[in-house]
Design a protein around this motif. Structure first.
Motif, PDB file in Angstrom:
ATOM      1  N   UNK A   1       0.845  -1.207   0.000  1.00 24.66           N
ATOM      2  CA  UNK A   1       0.000   0.000   0.000  1.00 24.66           C
ATOM      3  C   UNK A   1       0.876   1.250   0.000  1.00 24.66           C
ATOM      4  N   UNK A   2       1.942   1.225   0.812  1.00 20.95           N
ATOM      5  CA  UNK A   2       2.866   2.364   0.877  1.00 20.95           C
ATOM      6  C   UNK A   2       3.474   2.634  -0.495  1.00 20.95           C
ATOM      7  N   UNK A   3       3.848   1.562  -1.176  1.00 21.23           N
ATOM      8  CA  UNK A   3       4.474   1.699  -2.496  1.00 21.23           C
ATOM      9  C   UNK A   3       3.453   2.180  -3.537  1.00 21.23           C
ATOM     10  N   UNK A   4       2.214   1.694  -3.460  1.00 16.96           N
ATOM     11  CA  UNK A   4       1.165   2.165  -4.379  1.00 16.96           C
ATOM     12  C   UNK A   4       1.005   3.681  -4.241  1.00 16.96           C
ATOM     13  N   UNK A   5       1.004   4.155  -2.990  1.00 16.36           N
ATOM     14  CA  UNK A   5       0.820   5.595  -2.763  1.00 16.36           C
ATOM     15  C   UNK A   5       2.025   6.372  -3.293  1.00 16.36           C
TER      16      UNK A   5
ATOM     17  N   UNK B   1      -1.048   6.023  -6.832  1.00 14.49           N
ATOM     18  CA  UNK B   1      -2.367   5.396  -6.999  1.00 14.49           C
ATOM     19  C   UNK B   1      -3.452   6.452  -6.740  1.00 14.49           C
ATOM     20  N   UNK B   2      -4.535   6.395  -7.517  1.00 17.42           N
ATOM     21  CA  UNK B   2      -5.629   7.375  -7.360  1.00 17.42           C
ATOM     22  C   UNK B   2      -6.565   6.949  -6.233  1.00 17.42           C
ATOM     23  N   UNK B   3      -7.230   7.935  -5.637  1.00 19.01           N
ATOM     24  CA  UNK B   3      -8.243   7.635  -4.613  1.00 19.01           C
ATOM     25  C   UNK B   3      -9.300   6.691  -5.203  1.00 19.01           C
TER      26      UNK B   3
ATOM     27  N   UNK C   1      -6.136   6.041   9.628  1.00 21.99           N
ATOM     28  CA  UNK C   1      -6.321   7.405   9.094  1.00 21.99           C
ATOM     29  C   UNK C   1      -5.512   7.595   7.801  1.00 21.99           C
ATOM     30  N   UNK C   2      -4.307   7.047   7.767  1.00 22.49           N
ATOM     31  CA  UNK C   2      -3.450   7.183   6.586  1.00 22.49           C
ATOM     32  C   UNK C   2      -4.139   6.570   5.361  1.00 22.49           C
ATOM     33  N   UNK C   3      -4.736   5.371   5.537  1.00 24.29           N
ATOM     34  CA  UNK C   3      -5.405   4.710   4.406  1.00 24.29           C
ATOM     35  C   UNK C   3      -6.575   5.578   3.926  1.00 24.29           C
TER      36      UNK C   3
END
Ligand code: FAD
Ligand code: NAD
Ligand code: ISD
Length: 426
Positions: free
Chosen positions: A20-24, A28-30, A79-81
């Motif tokens: 997930x960290x790498x996608x962001x 990666x779009x919302x 919250x980060x997600x």
């Protein structure tokens, strides 16, 4: 009912958090990414469960060890997600997958569709029943894989203070939990079938150092035998364990760490499996081009070993996850995963690291009576593996580097004489 995403990560453990960290990081779009996890909490650093989580004083507790604090990066709280538009579907088990239709069916009856699936389902702990022993569900028998197991273990430890624990298994869980039990003032006997602890990695000489250290802390070892049954009192509470060699060990609690099985069952008959895991290429892509697999569940090509391997360690989970996301989001810029296996453990005041492959001749070095020693593995004339206990940051970096370089070794005796100096001066 159903939802559709571009990317779905199946599993919410270490690999999921780092993916997930790498996608962001890669934009990666919302609304494009979803994580589905059977666990009720956001991805966390699983290694904490057998170390900081079990301490009697100031124990580690969530949210302190959500991913990615294990690599000193930002801490991904729920919250980060939310802030990054990632859907966290927690406490939800996926009960079937259809890779042809690109759908997942959850135990709550929802169908979730994806364009790209990242399988990060990790592994489950093997149960004693799989070895023909009954009693795993007894109150004071503990396994350790997830947070629920860790909470249960903490409760059982607290009610067994001053009592006797039997630890079944001489691998990572057995060694790390035995140390935690001692710190919690519980008497420990370890039982395992091999001739020495950590038989998958340690040489007899390395193992004897740790066994002597543990014995000095009061731990007893019963080797070369296995558990056959439990004794119970009239309240169905365990009172003792019986071993195949006839020994009976009184027990207030039992911890079982007898290995794992990767969670592949959703994909059997749909994806190619190898060595117990989902077979992937150097881009972490499975036999279905829309499905990638990472972490404990993936069998991937490991260059230093010249074969495919499935690794059950956190560094591999973190890096394979990041690599898969790079391959998904920027395929033309991503080359094959070139991973150097890295395992480590920390117990009591001890700390070791291992890099590479433990095959070939073993050359030990250093002071086995003191607190820093190690070993090199030399295969076909090249260093392929290195182990070091009690090293400094610079020394660990040196053994990692030397293992990656695979230098040629002409004289094993010379390597033994140079010891750690060989890695430090290369
Ligand atoms: P996991 O972290 O196990 O995550 C898998 C996730 O998938 C879980 O959330 C699970 O609930 C979910 N899941 C599975 N099936 C489904 C399904 N059908 N539907 C929905 N969700 C599903 N390694 C080290 O190198 N150093 C250490 O010190 C260390 N300590 C450890 C301590 C403990 C107690 C344990 C158990 C392991 C330790 N490891 C350590 C190993 C390391 O934690 C694993 O290699 C790593 O967690 C693997 O990451 P993963 O994401 O592949 O799997
Ligand atoms: P393991 O494979 O490390 O050890 C399993 C042990 O089970 C063997 O060493 C053996 O002694 C024992 N065993 C096998 N069959 C048995 C039987 N019939 N009766 C009694 N003992 C038997 O697995 P584990 O210790 O259960 O660890 C589970 C997973 O957690 C592994 O993937 C491991 O890598 C991971 N883990 C890693 C770390 C770390 O890297 N520091 C720490 C904790 C857990
Ligand atoms: O790699 C690790 C490890 O060994 C831990 O205990 O990550 C965790 C975190 O550092 C816990 O906070």
């Amino acid at each position: 009912m159903g939802r559709a995403f571009v990317y779905v990560i199946l599993g919410g453990g270490v690999a999921a958090g780092y993916a997930a960290h790498e996608f962001v990081k890669r934009g990666v779009e919302h609304g494009e990414l979803c994580i589905i996890s059977e666990e009720p909490v956001a991805p966390y650093e699983r290694p904490a469960l057998s170390k900081g989580y079990l301490l009697p004083e100031d124990p580690a507790r969530l949210p302190a060890f959500h991913c990615c604090v294990g690599t000193n990066e930002e801490r991904l709280t729920p919250k980060w997600y939310k802030e990054h538009g990632i859907e966290l579907v927690l406490g939800t088990r996926v009960k079937s997958a259809d890779v042809r239709r690109k759908t997942l069916l959850t135990a709550t009856g929802e169908t979730i569709t994806y364009k790209i699936l990242l399988v990060a389902t990790g592994a489950r702990a093997l149960k004693l029943e799989e070895f023909g022993v009954k009693g795993s569900d007894a109150e004071s028998v503990c396994y350790l894989r997830d947070l629920a197991d860790a909470n249960r273990l903490v409760n059982v430890m607290q009610s067994s203070s001053g009592g006797n624990a039997v630890v079944i298994g001489g691998g990572y869980i057995g060694m790390e939990c035995a140390a935690s039990l001692v710190i919690n003032k519980i008497n420990v006997t370890m039982v395992f079938p091999e001739a020495h602890c950590m038989a998958r990695l340690f040489t007899p000489k390395i193992a004897s150092y740790y066994e002597e250290y543990y014995q000095a802390k009061g731990v007893k070892f019963v080797k070369g035998t296995v558990l056959t049954s439990f004794d119970f009192d009239s309240n169905q509470k365990i009172t003792a364990v019986n071993l195949r060699d006839g020994t009976r060990l009184p027990a207030d609690m039992v911890i079982v760490g007898i290995g794992i099985r990767p969670n592949t069952s959703l994909f059997e008959g749909q994806l190619t499996l190898e060595k117990g895991g989902i077979k992937v290429n150097g881009r972490m892509q499975s036999s279905n081009s829309s499905v990638y697999a990472v972490g404990d569940v993936a069998t991937f090509p490991v260059k230093i070993s010249s074969e495919t391997r499935r690794l059950e360690h956190v560094d591999s989970a973190r890096k394979s996850a990041r690599h898969a996301v790079a391959a998904i989001m920027e395929p033309e810029k991503t080359t094959d995963f070139d991973y150097l296996p890295f395992f480590y453990s920390r117990v009591f005041a001890l700390s070791w690291q291992f890099y590479g492959d433990s095959t070939g001749d073993v050359i030990h070095f250093g002071d086995f009576l003191g607190n820093s020693f190690g070993a090199y593995w030399v295969n076909n004339g090249h260093v392929v593996g290195s182990f070091l206990e009690g090293g400094t940051k610079v020394e660990y970096e040196a053994i990692a580097k030397i293992t990656r370089l695979k230098p040629e070794i002409e004289d094993l005796t010379d390597l033994e004489t140079q010891g750690l100096g060989f890695a430090l001066t290369l």
